[in-house]
Design a protein around this motif. Structure first.
Motif, PDB file in Angstrom:
ATOM      1  N   ALA A  38       0.833  -1.211   0.000  1.00 45.94           N
ATOM      2  CA  ALA A  38       0.000   0.000   0.000  1.00 45.94           C
ATOM      3  C   ALA A  38       0.867   1.260   0.000  1.00 45.94           C
ATOM      4  N   ALA A  39       2.015   1.208   0.658  1.00 40.04           N
ATOM      5  CA  ALA A  39       2.888   2.372   0.699  1.00 40.04           C
ATOM      6  C   ALA A  39       3.437   2.707  -0.684  1.00 40.04           C
ATOM      7  N   ILE A  40       3.634   1.696  -1.512  1.00 40.34           N
ATOM      8  CA  ILE A  40       4.133   1.929  -2.875  1.00 40.34           C
ATOM      9  C   ILE A  40       2.992   2.347  -3.802  1.00 40.34           C
ATOM     10  N   PHE A  41       1.850   1.701  -3.647  1.00 42.38           N
ATOM     11  CA  PHE A  41       0.675   2.048  -4.460  1.00 42.38           C
ATOM     12  C   PHE A  41      -0.034   3.235  -3.796  1.00 42.38           C
ATOM     13  N   SER A  42       0.623   4.385  -3.869  1.00 42.81           N
ATOM     14  CA  SER A  42       0.145   5.561  -3.140  1.00 42.81           C
ATOM     15  C   SER A  42      -0.657   6.530  -3.996  1.00 42.81           C
ATOM     16  N   GLY A  43      -0.532   6.399  -5.326  1.00 42.61           N
ATOM     17  CA  GLY A  43      -1.209   7.348  -6.203  1.00 42.61           C
ATOM     18  C   GLY A  43      -0.460   8.651  -6.361  1.00 42.61           C
ATOM     19  N   GLU A  44       0.678   8.789  -5.702  1.00 40.03           N
ATOM     20  CA  GLU A  44       1.477   9.994  -5.846  1.00 40.03           C
ATOM     21  C   GLU A  44       2.166  10.009  -7.213  1.00 40.03           C
ATOM     22  N   ARG A  45       2.960  11.026  -7.463  1.00 36.54           N
ATOM     23  CA  ARG A  45       3.582  11.211  -8.777  1.00 36.54           C
ATOM     24  C   ARG A  45       4.320   9.960  -9.231  1.00 36.54           C
ATOM     25  N   PHE A  46       3.936   9.447 -10.399  1.00 37.82           N
ATOM     26  CA  PHE A  46       4.505   8.267 -11.051  1.00 37.82           C
ATOM     27  C   PHE A  46       4.188   6.952 -10.333  1.00 37.82           C
ATOM     28  N   ALA A  47       3.486   6.994  -9.221  1.00 35.76           N
ATOM     29  CA  ALA A  47       3.148   5.767  -8.494  1.00 35.76           C
ATOM     30  C   ALA A  47       1.802   5.233  -8.982  1.00 35.76           C
ATOM     31  N   PRO A  48       1.564   3.924  -8.858  1.00 33.40           N
ATOM     32  CA  PRO A  48       0.261   3.363  -9.227  1.00 33.40           C
ATOM     33  C   PRO A  48      -0.841   3.905  -8.316  1.00 33.40           C
ATOM     34  N   GLU A  49      -2.067   3.806  -8.808  1.00 33.12           N
ATOM     35  CA  GLU A  49      -3.221   4.268  -8.027  1.00 33.12           C
ATOM     36  C   GLU A  49      -3.299   3.520  -6.696  1.00 33.12           C
TER      37      GLU A  49
END
Length: 431
Positions: free
Chosen positions: A89-100
């Motif tokens: 979940a920390a990686i899939f944050s929806g922030e810039r260039f990150a997955p939704e």
């Protein structure tokens, strides 16, 4: 690139593979060409994510409830890389260039991830249509055997005894590679893959350039050793390809006797010439077929040992080529079986009385191994299999005998049992 950006890129590449039904290597190459800002470490990390997702394609889709590229990556991170739902979940944050960000359903699936009730093709990540064949070979070991084929393969090296006195000398010359001695091959060194899947640039090492070492899986090294070729013999490598096993045979024969290296596809022989020179091999004659003509007709009935490294489905190399498993079709198996019959029949003409055929595949399917030899021996009554115990004794491989799976006619290596690719080896003697 950040870890999150790399995962977004991997999802993009998987979507391209799915949409265009193309090999992963092609999709990764095109992605790299269109994203030139990505450095070599980024490209290696993305490739590792893509290949790991393909290794666990069936099981990842099972735990996530669907097989979208995003779901495959999520499931892979949980199953293959052992990440917790919180870490994902920390990686899939929806922030810039990150997955939704994860949906509530995705979070729930990750938290309850289990393969306990999964059918064998899902738990073992292999095409359902080959399950009956694999069941005949592995029985209750089916799922553990196939799960071992989802792991990353190490990088194995073979020490060339034509150029260096011992494995220890080669090992001591390469301390920076972190290599260890292989447990089964007396000639092997092993380098464990890094976290991002990158290996050292072995081919730029001075010792490689000098011909001290060759890149060769330990299973392939053992297959060559099981041929038990000796100095002074007449040998044909009938499916020589790039020459990996030809080089190993030449070292075993100490450059004495003669090896004739040929292949039905002349293009596959192209790399062999430079490799022979670099390795210091002097007893190999390359026979390149021209115009479809047989290049070794003059050798009929004269050969002590014919090595048949047969064309096959390559299932035993799925650790290295995980996307190949999902492109395998029943028609491919039938084509390979016909090719195996053809090359075995050709080998029979070459072997002299008292000689032998060494049959090798990088497959774990009985149809390509024991069953191919059963059909061959029905066509050629003068050939009989050499018992596994005698094969191992002649090759001096008693340690292999303690761990390898024995079949009706030969030996089956697997990642689970021997830590190698899935090689099959049998030796047939002509009366």
């Amino acid at each position: 690139m950040t870890p999150a950006a790399r995962i977004s890129a991997a999802i993009e590449v998987l979507a391209d593979i799915e949409a265009r039904r193309r090999p992963a290597t092609d999709a990764l190459k095109d992605w790299g060409l269109s994203h030139r800002f990505a450095g070599s470490k980024d490209r290696a990390a993305i490739a590792s994510l893509v290949y790991d997702s393909l290794r666990r394609k069936a099981s990842a889709a099972w735990i996530m409830g669907k097989g979208t590229p995003r779901s495959l990556v999520l499931g892979m991170l949980r199953l293959q890389r052992g990440m917790t739902p919180e870490a994902i979940a920390a990686i899939f944050s929806g922030e810039r260039f990150a997955p939704e960000p994860l949906s509530a359903t995705e979070r729930e699936k990750l938290e309850g991830a289990s393969l306990e009730a999964a059918p064998a093709p899902v738990a073992g990540d292999f095409p359902e249509w080959i399950e009956p064949s694999l069941q005949r070979l592995f029985g209750e070991d089916l799922v553990p055997e196939m799960q071992a084929l989802t792991a990353r393969a190490p990088l194995d090296l073979r020490v060339n005894t034509l150029k260096v006195a011992s494995r220890g000398e080669a090992h001591d010359a390469l301390p920076h590679l972190g290599a260890v001695e292989t447990p089964l091959s007396p000639l092997g060194l092993r380098i464990v893959p890094s976290e991002d899947g990158r290996g050292p640039a072995v081919q730029s090492e001075p010792e490689f350039i000098k011909g001290w070492i060759e890149i060769q899986d330990e299973g392939s090294q053992l297959a060559a050793l099981l041929s038990a070729v000796k100095p002074g013999e007449q040998v044909v490598d009938l499916c020589a390809g790039g020459g990996g096993k030809t080089l190993a045979l030449a070292a075993m024969m100490e450059n004495h006797g003669q090896i004739y290296a040929t292949d039905g596809d002349a293009r596959r022989l192209a790399p062999i010439h430079d490799r022979l020179t670099r390795a210091g091999v002097r007893n190999v004659q390359v026979r390149t077929p021209r115009g479809g003509a047989d290049a070794v007709t003059d050798l009929n009935g004269r050969i002590d040992c014919v090595l048949v490294d047969a064309p096959c489905t390559g299932i035993g190399t799925w650790r290295r080529n995980p996307d190949a498993k999902w492109r395998l079709r029943p028609g491919s198996l039938e084509v390979r079986r016909k090719e195996q019959a053809t090359v075995l029949d050709r080998a029979a003409d070459l072997v002299k009385p008292g000689g032998r055929i060494v049959y090798i595949t990088c497959s774990i399917l009985p149809e390509e191994n024991d069953e191919a030899l059963s059909a061959f021996m029905e066509r050629h009554a003068g050939f009989k299999p050499i018992p596994a115990t005698d094969m191992l004794s002649s090759a001096g491989l008693s340690r292999l005998g303690e761990v390898v799976r024995r079949t009706k006619y030969g030996l089956q290596m697997t990642p689970l049992k021997t830590g190698t690719d899935g090689f099959y080896v049998a030796v047939l003697a002509r009366g």
